[in-house]
Design an enzyme around this catalytic site. Structure first.
Site, PDB file in Angstrom:
ATOM      1  CG  PHE A 143      -1.894   1.159   1.205  1.00 44.27           C
ATOM      2  CD1 PHE A 143      -3.083   1.062   0.505  1.00 44.27           C
ATOM      3  CD2 PHE A 143      -1.615   2.352   1.861  1.00 44.27           C
ATOM      4  CE1 PHE A 143      -3.991   2.123   0.459  1.00 44.27           C
ATOM      5  CE2 PHE A 143      -2.501   3.423   1.817  1.00 44.27           C
ATOM      6  CZ  PHE A 143      -3.692   3.309   1.123  1.00 44.27           C
ATOM      7  CG  ASP A 227       5.732   3.648   1.650  1.00 46.58           C
ATOM      8  OD1 ASP A 227       5.790   4.258   2.736  1.00 46.58           O
ATOM      9  OD2 ASP A 227       4.696   3.557   0.971  1.00 46.58           O
ATOM     10  CE  LYS A 260       0.033   5.658   7.701  1.00 52.27           C
ATOM     11  NZ  LYS A 260      -1.335   5.753   8.159  1.00 52.27           N
TER      12      LYS A 260
HETATM   13  C1  PLP Z   1       3.095   2.385   3.725  1.00 50.84           C
HETATM   14  C2  PLP Z   1       2.185   3.517   3.351  1.00 50.84           C
HETATM   15  N1  PLP Z   1       2.464   4.254   2.269  1.00 50.84           N
HETATM   16  C3  PLP Z   1       1.685   5.287   1.913  1.00 50.84           C
HETATM   17  C4  PLP Z   1       0.567   5.633   2.641  1.00 50.84           C
HETATM   18  C5  PLP Z   1      -0.261   6.808   2.220  1.00 50.84           C
HETATM   19  O1  PLP Z   1      -0.113   7.842   3.131  1.00 50.84           O
HETATM   20  P1  PLP Z   1      -1.247   8.982   3.255  1.00 50.84           P
HETATM   21  O2  PLP Z   1      -2.478   8.295   3.778  1.00 50.84           O
HETATM   22  O3  PLP Z   1      -0.665   9.991   4.205  1.00 50.84           O
HETATM   23  O4  PLP Z   1      -1.464   9.542   1.904  1.00 50.84           O
HETATM   24  C6  PLP Z   1       0.239   4.884   3.769  1.00 50.84           C
HETATM   25  C7  PLP Z   1      -0.978   5.202   4.535  1.00 50.84           C
HETATM   26  O5  PLP Z   1      -1.534   4.365   5.219  1.00 50.84           O
HETATM   27  C8  PLP Z   1       1.072   3.801   4.148  1.00 50.84           C
HETATM   28  O6  PLP Z   1       0.797   3.056   5.219  1.00 50.84           O
END
Ligand code: PLP
Length: 410
Positions: A143, A227, A260
């Site tokens: 994700f 990520d 986050k």
């Molecule tokens: C691993 C990861 N990447 C990207 C995102 C996307 O972040 P945002 O919700 O701040 O756009 C999330 C959100 O849950 C995430 O857990």
């Protein structure tokens, strides 16, 4: 996301109804309507107290209403909240310098500040395009967010399908080194991965995967982009989860994406690059109105400074082990395993009752999350101590017993 039956109450019901009338249809019905919090506790509009072991999905690193966050917001809003990217501020510079230091990216480290995880991922996608190579590899079940570029990387067909056509050149692989090796080539720009797939139920990469992915991407001149949006800011017991495995200077990723927890609740994200990856963007090729704004960067810098000062990275490691041992010691037949690291834990279940567990927990005053039907995700604030761990274990044990009883009562 699996939603669970909600709590009810006079204020709660009224606000839920108003929400249902105005919220976009993409929004799930809220499980509760929250009003305020302090530390690891939060209260809803009808005055019910909850132990918050989700922390806004790994966001509230310092818990609710932490004095450092309150002070940083108050001080910064009284000074300058926004200046546009024709200017910079001491806060924006200090924030970027801190991220470069914490990633260990050294002299070549550079930072693009964004406003969310998905936006920071978008910057990473554009970075990959700047290599001049067309293909990007990501992984099934991964994700990366919901904007079009981030969605393209997200390895869940059901999320992407309603928005086709997506970004061309993105492929999703099983989390398998042979598949990765077979997919490499001179047209490959980047491999994007999560060290622990949070939304998939807290599923860590197999041991050695990250190091081998580093070796393979380097050999083929492709970027390795990690990520760390869910895993960063100390949550896994190191500043960034890649640091558990990529320890040599040569093995560092080319780019890391964070969001986050770095803001402790203030919306912010960042792309951090090093080496040749730091030279890919040229003047004017990326930017955003709010990116690097002094309010967000000032608060994030204060949050990261507090995590350093209070050594909450070690606390995350220690409390994570305490929780893992405590959960396993409950001996519930519903628990198959505990995955993850530090304070990002996934409780794998022996049957698909995660939504029922989450609902039961909520009714008993505990906020946890069903990442899917078989996985409970725990991501408490990094400030938790013995009291919170004990209270969680007590509540969780009662929840599991109640759900088990329910399942076995005819
Ligand atoms: C691993 C990861 N990447 C990207 C995102 C996307 O972040 P945002 O919700 O701040 O756009 C999330 C959100 O849950 C995430 O857990």
């Amino acid at each position: 996301m699996t939603s669970a039956p909600a709590v009810t109450g006079e204020q709660t019901d009224a606000l839920r109804e108003r929400f249902a009338r105005v919220a976009m249809r993409s929004a799930p019905s809220p499980m509760a309507v929250l009003d305020h919090g302090r530390g690891a506790l939060v209260w809803d509009v009808d005055g019910r107290e909850y132990l918050d072991f989700l922390a806004g999905i790994a966001v509230n690193a310092l818990g609710h209403a932490h004095p450092v966050v309150v002070e940083a917001i108050t001080a910064q809003s009284a000074r300058a909240m926004h200046v546009s990217n024709y200017f910079t501020t001491p806060q924006a510079v200090a924030f970027a310098e801190r991220l470069v230091r914490l990633t260990g990216f050294g002299e070549s480290g550079r930072v693009y500040p964004a406003n969310s995880g998905a936006e920071a991922i978008e910057a990473a996608v554009k970075l990959a395009r700047r290599t001049g190579r067309p293909r990007i590899l990501a992984f099934e079940g991964g994700f990366h967010g919901r904007t079009m570029g981030a969605l393209a990387l997200t390895g869940k067909d059901a999320l992407r399908a309603p928005f086709e056509p997506g970004l061309p050149g993105v492929e999703h692989l099983p989390t398998d080194l042979a598949a990765l090796e077979a997919a490499l080539g001179p047209d490959l720009a980047a491999v994007v991965l999560e060290p622990i797939k949070g939304e998939a139920g807290v599923v860590p990469l197999p041991l050695g995967f990250l190091l081998e992915a580093r070796r393979l991407t380097r050999a083929h001149g492709a970027l390795l982009i990690v990520d760390e949006i869910q895993t960063g800011a100390g949550r896994t017991g190191d500043w960034f989860a890649f640091q558990h495995e990529l320890t040599a200077a040569d093995d560092l990723p080319d780019a890391v994406v964070v969001a986050k927890g770095i803001g402790g609740g203030v919306p912010i994200g960042a792309l951090i690059t090093r080496g040749a990856a730091s030279e890919l963007f040229t003047l004017g090729q990326h930017g955003s109105t709010f990116g690097g704004n002094p309010l967000a960067t000032g608060v994030a810098d204060a949050v990261l400074a507090e995590i350093e000062r209070a050594d909450l990275v070690s606390n995350a490691a220690r409390r994570g082990e305490q929780l893992r041992e405590g959960i396993l010691a409950l001996g519930s037949p519903l628990i198959a395993e505990v995955r993850g690291r530090g304070l990002l834990l996934g409780v794998g279940l022996t049957s698909p009752v995660a939504p029922t567990i989450v609902a039961e927990a909520l009714h008993r005053g505990l906020i946890i999350n069903a990442a899917n039907d078989e996985s409970i995700r725990l991501a408490p604030p990094l400030i938790i101590g013995d009291a919170e761990v004990d209270r969680f274990l007590e509540l969780f044990a009662a929840v599991l017993s109640a759900v088990r009883l329910e399942a076995t009562t005819p």
